[in-house]
Scaffold this motif. Structure first.
Motif, PDB file in Angstrom:
ATOM      1  N   GLN A  67       0.832  -1.207   0.000  1.00  0.00           N
ATOM      2  CA  GLN A  67       0.000   0.000   0.000  1.00  0.00           C
ATOM      3  C   GLN A  67       0.869   1.261   0.000  1.00  0.00           C
ATOM      4  OE1 GLN A  67      -2.321  -0.926   3.519  1.00  0.00           O
ATOM      5  NE2 GLN A  67      -4.113  -1.548   2.302  1.00  0.00           N
ATOM      6  N   ALA A  68       1.989   1.218   0.737  1.00  0.00           N
ATOM      7  CA  ALA A  68       2.902   2.361   0.754  1.00  0.00           C
ATOM      8  C   ALA A  68       3.508   2.590  -0.634  1.00  0.00           C
ATOM      9  CB  ALA A  68       3.997   2.140   1.792  1.00  0.00           C
ATOM     10  N   GLN A  69       3.866   1.499  -1.310  1.00  0.00           N
ATOM     11  CA  GLN A  69       4.420   1.642  -2.658  1.00  0.00           C
ATOM     12  C   GLN A  69       3.386   2.199  -3.625  1.00  0.00           C
ATOM     13  OE1 GLN A  69       6.936  -1.712  -4.100  1.00  0.00           O
ATOM     14  NE2 GLN A  69       6.661  -2.556  -2.054  1.00  0.00           N
ATOM     15  N   ALA A  70       2.142   1.839  -3.441  1.00  0.00           N
ATOM     16  CA  ALA A  70       1.077   2.373  -4.287  1.00  0.00           C
ATOM     17  C   ALA A  70       0.950   3.887  -4.122  1.00  0.00           C
ATOM     18  CB  ALA A  70      -0.250   1.688  -3.958  1.00  0.00           C
ATOM     19  N   VAL A  71       1.093   4.355  -2.889  1.00  0.00           N
ATOM     20  CA  VAL A  71       1.065   5.802  -2.645  1.00  0.00           C
ATOM     21  C   VAL A  71       2.252   6.477  -3.321  1.00  0.00           C
ATOM     22  CG1 VAL A  71       1.202   7.591  -0.873  1.00  0.00           C
ATOM     23  CG2 VAL A  71      -0.222   5.563  -0.495  1.00  0.00           C
ATOM     24  N   ASP A  72       3.418   5.858  -3.237  1.00  0.00           N
ATOM     25  CA  ASP A  72       4.629   6.427  -3.832  1.00  0.00           C
ATOM     26  C   ASP A  72       4.497   6.523  -5.351  1.00  0.00           C
ATOM     27  OD1 ASP A  72       7.411   7.341  -3.282  1.00  0.00           O
ATOM     28  OD2 ASP A  72       7.902   5.681  -4.633  1.00  0.00           O
ATOM     29  N   VAL A  73       3.927   5.525  -5.974  1.00  0.00           N
ATOM     30  CA  VAL A  73       3.700   5.562  -7.417  1.00  0.00           C
ATOM     31  C   VAL A  73       2.733   6.686  -7.764  1.00  0.00           C
ATOM     32  CG1 VAL A  73       2.670   4.304  -9.351  1.00  0.00           C
ATOM     33  CG2 VAL A  73       4.259   3.147  -7.827  1.00  0.00           C
ATOM     34  N   GLY A  74       1.763   6.939  -6.903  1.00  0.00           N
ATOM     35  CA  GLY A  74       0.838   8.045  -7.131  1.00  0.00           C
ATOM     36  C   GLY A  74       1.546   9.390  -7.172  1.00  0.00           C
ATOM     37  N   ILE A  75       2.563   9.539  -6.333  1.00  0.00           N
ATOM     38  CA  ILE A  75       3.358  10.783  -6.354  1.00  0.00           C
ATOM     39  C   ILE A  75       4.070  10.926  -7.692  1.00  0.00           C
ATOM     40  CG2 ILE A  75       5.313  11.974  -5.315  1.00  0.00           C
ATOM     41  CD1 ILE A  75       4.568  10.658  -2.662  1.00  0.00           C
ATOM     42  N   ASP A  76       4.695   9.842  -8.144  1.00  0.00           N
ATOM     43  CA  ASP A  76       5.412   9.875  -9.425  1.00  0.00           C
ATOM     44  C   ASP A  76       4.469  10.253 -10.564  1.00  0.00           C
ATOM     45  OD1 ASP A  76       7.721   9.133  -8.121  1.00  0.00           O
ATOM     46  OD2 ASP A  76       7.536   6.999  -8.615  1.00  0.00           O
ATOM     47  N   ARG A  77       3.263   9.674 -10.559  1.00  0.00           N
ATOM     48  CA  ARG A  77       2.330   9.958 -11.637  1.00  0.00           C
ATOM     49  C   ARG A  77       1.902  11.427 -11.628  1.00  0.00           C
ATOM     50  NH1 ARG A  77      -2.388  10.693 -13.994  1.00  0.00           N
ATOM     51  NH2 ARG A  77      -2.945   9.291 -15.725  1.00  0.00           N
ATOM     52  N   ALA A  78       1.621  11.951 -10.456  1.00  0.00           N
ATOM     53  CA  ALA A  78       1.195  13.348 -10.363  1.00  0.00           C
ATOM     54  C   ALA A  78       2.290  14.283 -10.868  1.00  0.00           C
ATOM     55  CB  ALA A  78       0.828  13.684  -8.920  1.00  0.00           C
ATOM     56  N   GLN A  79       3.528  14.000 -10.520  1.00  0.00           N
ATOM     57  CA  GLN A  79       4.628  14.859 -10.951  1.00  0.00           C
ATOM     58  C   GLN A  79       4.848  14.773 -12.460  1.00  0.00           C
ATOM     59  OE1 GLN A  79       7.835  13.563  -8.371  1.00  0.00           O
ATOM     60  NE2 GLN A  79       7.231  14.961  -6.734  1.00  0.00           N
ATOM     61  N   LEU A  80       4.703  13.578 -13.031  1.00  0.00           N
ATOM     62  CA  LEU A  80       4.807  13.443 -14.485  1.00  0.00           C
ATOM     63  C   LEU A  80       3.692  14.202 -15.185  1.00  0.00           C
ATOM     64  CD1 LEU A  80       5.766   9.669 -14.741  1.00  0.00           C
ATOM     65  CD2 LEU A  80       7.171  11.598 -15.503  1.00  0.00           C
ATOM     66  N   GLU A  81       2.485  14.143 -14.634  1.00  0.00           N
ATOM     67  CA  GLU A  81       1.355  14.877 -15.204  1.00  0.00           C
ATOM     68  C   GLU A  81       1.605  16.381 -15.139  1.00  0.00           C
ATOM     69  OE1 GLU A  81      -3.294  13.828 -15.065  1.00  0.00           O
ATOM     70  OE2 GLU A  81      -2.537  14.708 -13.205  1.00  0.00           O
ATOM     71  N   HIS A  82       2.197  16.837 -14.030  1.00  0.00           N
ATOM     72  CA  HIS A  82       2.527  18.263 -13.911  1.00  0.00           C
ATOM     73  C   HIS A  82       3.569  18.667 -14.964  1.00  0.00           C
ATOM     74  CE1 HIS A  82       1.415  17.876  -9.364  1.00  0.00           C
ATOM     75  NE2 HIS A  82       0.365  17.793 -10.154  1.00  0.00           N
ATOM     76  N   ALA A  83       4.577  17.811 -15.144  1.00  0.00           N
ATOM     77  CA  ALA A  83       5.625  18.120 -16.126  1.00  0.00           C
ATOM     78  C   ALA A  83       5.048  18.211 -17.535  1.00  0.00           C
ATOM     79  CB  ALA A  83       6.720  17.055 -16.067  1.00  0.00           C
ATOM     80  N   ILE A  84       4.133  17.320 -17.870  1.00  0.00           N
ATOM     81  CA  ILE A  84       3.494  17.358 -19.186  1.00  0.00           C
ATOM     82  C   ILE A  84       2.668  18.631 -19.342  1.00  0.00           C
ATOM     83  CG2 ILE A  84       1.729  16.242 -20.609  1.00  0.00           C
ATOM     84  CD1 ILE A  84       2.735  13.558 -19.556  1.00  0.00           C
ATOM     85  N   ALA A  85       1.989  19.033 -18.282  1.00  0.00           N
ATOM     86  CA  ALA A  85       1.191  20.268 -18.337  1.00  0.00           C
ATOM     87  C   ALA A  85       2.060  21.466 -18.672  1.00  0.00           C
ATOM     88  CB  ALA A  85       0.467  20.477 -17.006  1.00  0.00           C
ATOM     89  N   ILE A  86       3.214  21.566 -18.030  1.00  0.00           N
ATOM     90  CA  ILE A  86       4.113  22.696 -18.291  1.00  0.00           C
ATOM     91  C   ILE A  86       4.618  22.647 -19.728  1.00  0.00           C
ATOM     92  CG2 ILE A  86       6.255  23.824 -17.607  1.00  0.00           C
ATOM     93  CD1 ILE A  86       3.898  23.993 -15.597  1.00  0.00           C
ATOM     94  N   LEU A  87       4.925  21.460 -20.225  1.00  0.00           N
ATOM     95  CA  LEU A  87       5.437  21.336 -21.588  1.00  0.00           C
ATOM     96  C   LEU A  87       4.411  21.787 -22.621  1.00  0.00           C
ATOM     97  CD1 LEU A  87       7.354  17.940 -21.347  1.00  0.00           C
ATOM     98  CD2 LEU A  87       8.357  20.169 -21.873  1.00  0.00           C
ATOM     99  N   ILE A  88       3.131  21.590 -22.355  1.00  0.00           N
ATOM    100  CA  ILE A  88       2.101  22.015 -23.311  1.00  0.00           C
ATOM    101  C   ILE A  88       1.576  23.404 -22.989  1.00  0.00           C
ATOM    102  CG2 ILE A  88       1.441  19.645 -23.848  1.00  0.00           C
ATOM    103  CD1 ILE A  88      -0.997  19.967 -22.055  1.00  0.00           C
ATOM    104  N   GLY A  89       2.269  24.106 -22.083  1.00  0.00           N
ATOM    105  CA  GLY A  89       1.943  25.505 -21.813  1.00  0.00           C
ATOM    106  C   GLY A  89       0.728  25.724 -20.950  1.00  0.00           C
ATOM    107  N   LYS A  90       0.443  24.792 -20.039  1.00  0.00           N
ATOM    108  CA  LYS A  90      -0.712  24.934 -19.161  1.00  0.00           C
ATOM    109  C   LYS A  90      -0.276  24.817 -17.706  1.00  0.00           C
ATOM    110  CE  LYS A  90      -4.211  23.028 -22.328  1.00  0.00           C
ATOM    111  NZ  LYS A  90      -5.248  21.978 -22.491  1.00  0.00           N
ATOM    112  N   ALA A  91      -1.077  25.408 -16.826  1.00  0.00           N
ATOM    113  CA  ALA A  91      -0.866  25.194 -15.396  1.00  0.00           C
ATOM    114  C   ALA A  91      -1.301  23.773 -15.059  1.00  0.00           C
ATOM    115  CB  ALA A  91      -1.675  26.198 -14.581  1.00  0.00           C
ATOM    116  N   PRO A  92      -0.636  23.129 -14.093  1.00  0.00           N
ATOM    117  CA  PRO A  92      -1.000  21.750 -13.753  1.00  0.00           C
ATOM    118  C   PRO A  92      -2.480  21.563 -13.440  1.00  0.00           C
ATOM    119  CG  PRO A  92       1.077  22.315 -12.722  1.00  0.00           C
ATOM    120  CD  PRO A  92       0.559  23.573 -13.361  1.00  0.00           C
ATOM    121  N   VAL A  93      -3.119  22.599 -12.859  1.00  0.00           N
ATOM    122  CA  VAL A  93      -4.532  22.459 -12.508  1.00  0.00           C
ATOM    123  C   VAL A  93      -5.419  22.366 -13.745  1.00  0.00           C
ATOM    124  CG1 VAL A  93      -5.018  24.942 -12.418  1.00  0.00           C
ATOM    125  CG2 VAL A  93      -6.303  23.362 -10.951  1.00  0.00           C
TER     126      VAL A  93
END
Length: 492
Positions: free
Chosen positions: A251-277
């Protein structure tokens, strides 16, 4: 105005044309890349492509069309790349720098033409009555004097490019503009590659999340089974706590993977010129096949990589600056002319008696500058040597990137195959151990070991597959992503 015979005028124009054909400083010759780059398919191509699994690119290969990410066949990735092209701010800044460089080249070209200035002025001035003035009777007297003057003139000046200084400046400006255009293409390619890498890592992270969700469910079932056996006295308390610890760790590893996914999604948002929200990417299964990537000849990298083209264009600019520095040793020849009307009243301003004109050449040659021109010439030569070294290093770096990703793709294909076999074997072993545990022939420790091995092998497989996607993207980027240096001339 003086009039010259047609013969004299023709002679002057011929002299100016002949002089303009001369330009001090070395003419540009492309420096060698300091490495052996085969230019024939019959020669060795790349060190890591000797296995025969790679083929050379043909003119019809899709990777040369430009939209290289379409090779992966993912519609969402295609849509994200379109948004990047329209809204990425790093790419926008690079495009603005290119426009600046192109304007600077136009500034240099403007020196070919004469400067024309229209001047108009109307002044009125005077002296006070207390100012002593000499009268016509040679007596010292005091009187008030007021004067007016109106002037309208057209002034022209033109520096003759006798020694090619202006031509070298234009050559340097155009080369810098082309280098900036290549920089823009390199920035765009880098952003596109980064987006593709982040996208595939996001999809691999989604697959890991699904694996962990399944694992948590399996561990919950194991914990329930162990608790049931503990209640009937078949299992001990230690086995229950081991099952609980295993579940919490997953369960702890599942939470950690969730952090990685959120950060990757944020990085993609910046690359396409949008705020993460404002950017959300739904979870989905990865359904992308690795493309077959045809190789280009090593010599073709000099034409297909924008960073190499930019480095080479800067060598051109630095070579031209040597000519600019050496032109300072020669005299500057110019022609200036002025003509117009000057009068003290509006009524007779534009009349023949009030007109004036002047025309004539000028020649300027510094005789002593304390070693300034010599130092500037040495500085230009050193700057040229620096750009040559940078160009050669860029070529070496490009070859390294290709070789690194060739070996990565080749070895990762073998690793993934072995890992697939390991996953299949570990799943079979887990099934056998679970059956033995239910029959009471093995301890729960054997179950934990089998479950951990199966989970680790599946997660390692996903990580290897993610590295495969990354290596494929980086290889396409290392090969230039379909870009060609002939695009530079199209941008001018």
């Amino acid at each position: 105005m003086p009039r010259f015979s047609p013969l004299i005028r023709g002679g002057l124009f011929f002299l100016l044309y002949w002089l303009s054909a001369c330009a001090v400083g070395p003419d540009y010759k492309r420096p060698d890349s300091a490495v052996s780059v085969p230019d024939s398919a019959a020669q060795n191509n790349y060190k890591e492509a000797q296995s025969g699994a790679w083929k050379m690119a043909e003119p019809s290969e899709r990777v040369q069309r430009g939209n290289w990410w379409e090779l992966f066949g993912d519609e969402q990735l295609n849509a994200l790349q379109t948004q990047l092209l329209a809204s990425n701010q790093t790419v926008a800044a690079a495009e603005a720098r290119y426009r600046q460089a192109r304007a600077a080249a136009q500034v240099a070209r403007a020196a070919y033409f004469p400067d024309l200035t229209l001047n108009a002025s109307a002044t009125r001035g005077g002296t006070g009555a207390g100012t002593q003035q000499l009268t016509s009777q040679n007596n010292i007297g005091s009187q008030q004097t007021i004067s007016s003057q109106k002037t309208l003139s057209l002034d022209a000046s033109w520096e003759l490019d006798v020694w090619g200084r202006i031509r070298r400046e234009v050559e340097a400006g155009e080369a810098n503009a082309q280098a900036s255009a290549a920089d823009y293409s390199a920035a765009l390619l880098s952003a596109q590659a980064e987006l593709a890498q982040n996208y595939f890592l996001l999809r691999i992270t989604d697959a890991q999340q699904q694996l962990l969700n399944r694992t948590v469910i399996d561990y919950q079932k194991s914990l329930q089974l162990t608790q049931n056996q503990y209640q009937v006295g078949v299992a001990g308390r230690a086995e229950v706590t081991q099952a609980q610890a295993q579940l919490k760790a997953a369960q702890a590893q599942a939470v950690d993977v969730g952090i990685d996914r959120a950060q990757l999604e944020h990085a993609i948002a910046i690359l396409i010129g949008k705020a993460p929200v404002d950017a959300a990417i739904d979870q989905t299964d990865i359904d992308v096949s690795l493309p077959e990537i045809p190789l280009t000849l090593p010599s073709s990298l000099l034409e297909r990589r924008p960073d190499i083209a930019a480095a080479e264009r800067r060598v051109v600019a630095a070579n031209a600056q040597i000519g600019v520095a050496r032109a300072a040793y020669f005299p500057v020849l110019g022609i200036s002319a002025s003509g117009g009307y000057r009068s003290d009243s509006f009524s007779n301003w534009f009349t023949a008696p009030n007109r004036f004109w002047s025309i004539g050449p000028s020649l300027a040659l510094p005789l002593f500058d304390g070693g300034l021109r010599s130092a500037q010439s040495k500085q230009a030569v050193a700057a040229y040597d620096e750009t040559v070294a940078n160009y050669r290093q860029t070529v070496l770096g490009g070859l390294q990137e290709v070789e690194d990703n060739l070996v990565a793709i080749d070895h990762l294909a073998q690793e993934v195959q072995f890992q697939l076999e390991a996953v299949a074997a570990s799943r079979e072993a887990l099934q056998l151990v679970n059956n033995q545990y239910k029959a009471g022939t093995v301890s729960f420790l054997n179950v934990i070991t089998a479950e951990t091995t199966a989970f680790t092998n599946e997660r390692t497989l996903l990580q290897a597959q993610g590295r495969q996607y990354t290596a494929s993207v980086l290889l396409i980027k290392a090969l230039g992503g379909g870009w060609r240096s002939d695009e530079l001339s199209a941008k001018q």
